[in-house]
Design an enzyme around this catalytic site. Structure first.
Site, PDB file in Angstrom:
ATOM      1  N   ASN A 169       0.836  -1.199   0.000  1.00 15.10           N
ATOM      2  CA  ASN A 169       0.000   0.000   0.000  1.00 15.10           C
ATOM      3  C   ASN A 169       0.874   1.253   0.000  1.00 15.10           C
ATOM      4  O   ASN A 169       1.973   1.277   0.567  1.00 15.10           O
ATOM      5  CB  ASN A 169      -1.033   0.007   1.139  1.00 15.10           C
ATOM      6  CG  ASN A 169      -0.469  -0.202   2.516  1.00 15.10           C
ATOM      7  OD1 ASN A 169       0.588  -0.805   2.691  1.00 15.10           O
ATOM      8  ND2 ASN A 169      -1.164   0.292   3.524  1.00 15.10           N
ATOM      9  N   GLU A 208      -3.002  -4.686  -3.048  1.00 17.36           N
ATOM     10  CA  GLU A 208      -3.476  -5.628  -4.066  1.00 17.36           C
ATOM     11  C   GLU A 208      -3.589  -4.950  -5.423  1.00 17.36           C
ATOM     12  O   GLU A 208      -3.277  -5.539  -6.460  1.00 17.36           O
ATOM     13  CB  GLU A 208      -4.847  -6.196  -3.673  1.00 17.36           C
ATOM     14  CG  GLU A 208      -4.861  -6.981  -2.380  1.00 17.36           C
ATOM     15  CD  GLU A 208      -5.151  -6.113  -1.159  1.00 17.36           C
ATOM     16  OE1 GLU A 208      -4.714  -4.938  -1.103  1.00 17.36           O
ATOM     17  OE2 GLU A 208      -5.817  -6.622  -0.249  1.00 17.36           O
TER      18      GLU A 208
END
Ligand code: THU
Length: 137
Positions: free
Chosen positions: A43, A56
Site C-alpha cells: 500500500n 493488491e
C-alpha cells in the site's frame, strides 16, 4: 499448500516491509501470480488520504504492466489477527483480470503465521465483470 503458493505467500510477506503507510500505520503487502509470474505490491498512502492505493491493486497493476493479465492466485499480508481479507475495491479490480474467479485462490496471512484462504468467487460472489456492457471486447 503447494510450493508455488508458499512462494506467493513469502513474496507478500516481503512486500509488506516496503509499504508506505505513515498515516494509517497499517502496512499491507500483496503478491499476485499472473501468467506464471509473481508480482508484488504494497500500500502506498498520501497526505491527501483518498489518494492512497491498496497493496493488491498495486500488485495487479505491476502484473498488467508486465503484460500478464491472467490472474491465478493472490496472497496478502497484514499484521492483523485474524489476517485481513482484501477490501471491496480490490476484490473488484482483481475480478477484472480473473478468467475464472472460482479458480483464483486468495490467501491472507500475517507474520505470526495465521492464514485464511478463499476463492475470489467466494469473496465477490456475482461480481460485476463488465459482460453486461455494450461492445465489450
Ligand atoms: N489496504 C490495503 O492495502 N489493502 C486492503 O485490501 C485493505 C486496506 C490499505 C489501504 C490503507 O493504506 C491502509 O490499508 C488502511 O486502510
Amino acid at each position: 499448500m503447494t510450493a508455488a503458493r508458499e512462494d506467493l505467500v513469502a513474496r507478500a510477506i516481503a512486500a509488506q516491509h516496503r509499504a508506505y503507510a505513515p498515516y494509517s500505520r497499517f502496512s499491507v503487502g500483496a503478491a499476485v501470480l499472473a501468467g506464471g509470474e509473481i508480482f508484488e505490491g504494497a500500500n502506498l498512502e498520501n497526505a491527501s488520504f483518498p489518494l492512497s492505493v491498496c497493496a493488491e491493486r498495486n500488485a495487479i497493476a505491476a502484473a498488467v504492466l508486465a503484460g500478464k493479465r491472467e490472474l491465478e492466485a493472490v496472497a496478502v499480508c497484514t499484521s492483523a489477527s485474524p489476517p485481513s481479507a482484501p477490501c471491496g475495491a480490490c476484490r473488484q479490480v482483481l475480478l477484472e483480470f480473473a478468467p475464472d474467479p472460482a479458480a483464483v485462490t486468495v490467501t491472507a496471512v500475517n507474520p505470526a503465521g495465521e492464514r485464511r484462504t478463499w476463492t475470489l468467487a467466494q469473496l465477490l460472489p456475482d461480481g460485476f465483470n463488465g459482460r453486461e456492457l455494450p461492445d465489450k471486447p
